[in-house]
Design a protein around this motif. Structure first.
Motif, mmCIF file in Angstrom:
data_model
loop_
_atom_site.group_PDB
_atom_site.id
_atom_site.type_symbol
_atom_site.label_atom_id
_atom_site.label_comp_id
_atom_site.label_asym_id
_atom_site.label_seq_id
_atom_site.Cartn_x
_atom_site.Cartn_y
_atom_site.Cartn_z
ATOM 1 N N PHE A 85 27.041 9.343 -1.320
ATOM 2 C CA PHE A 85 28.031 10.264 -1.118
ATOM 3 C C PHE A 85 29.438 9.353 -1.240
ATOM 4 N N ALA A 86 30.404 9.681 -2.197
ATOM 5 C CA ALA A 86 31.437 8.902 -2.701
ATOM 6 C C ALA A 86 32.825 9.622 -2.675
ATOM 7 N N THR A 87 33.908 8.863 -2.394
ATOM 8 C CA THR A 87 35.205 9.043 -2.652
ATOM 9 C C THR A 87 35.839 7.835 -3.339
ATOM 10 N N MET A 88 37.014 8.018 -4.172
ATOM 11 C CA MET A 88 37.623 6.843 -4.594
ATOM 12 C C MET A 88 39.184 6.708 -3.972
ATOM 13 N N VAL A 89 39.592 5.336 -4.026
ATOM 14 C CA VAL A 89 40.943 4.820 -3.742
ATOM 15 C C VAL A 89 41.614 4.391 -4.744
#
Length: 268
Positions: free
Chosen positions: A202-206
């Motif tokens: 499960f991922a998001t980006m900065v």
């Protein structure tokens, strides 16, 4: 500030100037270095062939300097805090993943709380972007369509999954385009099924203050089937976005502090 720090400051200053010649007087003024100290540093670097000096006291660099992971030590400490917080909130392993060329590079990972859960990727692990999971899909969705077409062969992507063991499933070009298009503009992505060792991400980006991609922030867990878009995904998304927002705020504050310090040096 010690002599090593001074030399690195000069190297970074020259690297940021690109291919343009730079005046020594400008370096001394901008970095707050005395002419005598700068002369000693320039002599060391020129003697070792890292730069050339002209008769007009211009410097021409003869090196490249680039950090694979463009993060300060203060930010890395904040990342460590965020990773531990994510593991505590979600019960999964938190991962910091950067992109180097056509590969994902694991910068760091917290241990999974369950010692029976096997996660192969850890700090220093590399993996091709062609393995088309949530991490790859989320990063590739940040690229402009023209850059995507120019830099990647869209017939080379593949899925891995539990159903086929370690066998891979090659993806049709149109399917790759469709999945990337569906992810474009999203702040979160997750694997619909687990990979060949039973791990789902499960991922998001900065992004940095200039809105450029900096790194991925991920949770790796052996989430059971059927949780890809359910309650576990919702919980993980909320936890990831909360930490992402804190990291983004930290980066913005850090940039403002650095800009203020640079202005202060200039007026001294």
């Amino acid at each position: 500030m010690g002599p090593t720090d001074r030399i690195l400051e000069v190297l970074e200053y020259l690297a940021s100037a690109g291919s343009k010649p730079v005046k020594q007087v400008d370096i001394a003024r901008d970095l707050g270095v005395s002419p005598a100290t700068l002369n000693r540093i320039v002599k060391i670097l020129s003697d070792r062939g890292y730069l050339f000096r002209t008769s007009e006291k211009y410097l021409v660099k003869n090196f490249t300097l680039e950090r694979t992971i463009a993060m300060s030590s203060a930010y890395l400490a904040e990342l460590d805090r965020a990773s531990r917080a994510l593991t505590e909130k979600t019960g999964g392993a938190a991962e910091i993943v950067v992109v180097v060329g056509h590969e994902l590079l694991w910068h760091s990972r917290t241990p999974h709380p369950d010692p029976n859960v096997t996660i192969l990727a850890r700090g220093g692990f590399r993996r091709s972007l062609l393995e088309f999971d949530a991490l790859s899909r989320l990063y590739l969705s940040t690229l402009a369509p023209d850059d995507l077409e120019r830099n990647f062969d869209l017939i080379g992507f593949f899925d891995t999954g539990c159903a086929s063991g370690r066998e891979i499933k090659w993806l049709a070009e149109e399917e790759v385009r469709s999945r990337i298009a569906a992810t474009r503009g999203s702040d979160f992505a997750c694997d619909a099924v687990a990979n060949h060792i039973g791990i789902r991400r499960f991922a998001t980006m900065v992004q940095g203050p200039d809105n450029a991609f900096l790194h991925l922030l991920s949770i790796a867990d052996n989430a059971p089937p059927g949780t890809g878009e359910g309650a576990i995904a919702t919980r993980n998304r909320e936890a990831l976005l909360e930490e992402r927002d804190r990291l983004t705020e930290f980066l913005a504050n850090e940039r403002r502090a650095n800009e203020a310090a640079a202005k202060f040096r200039l007026v001294q």
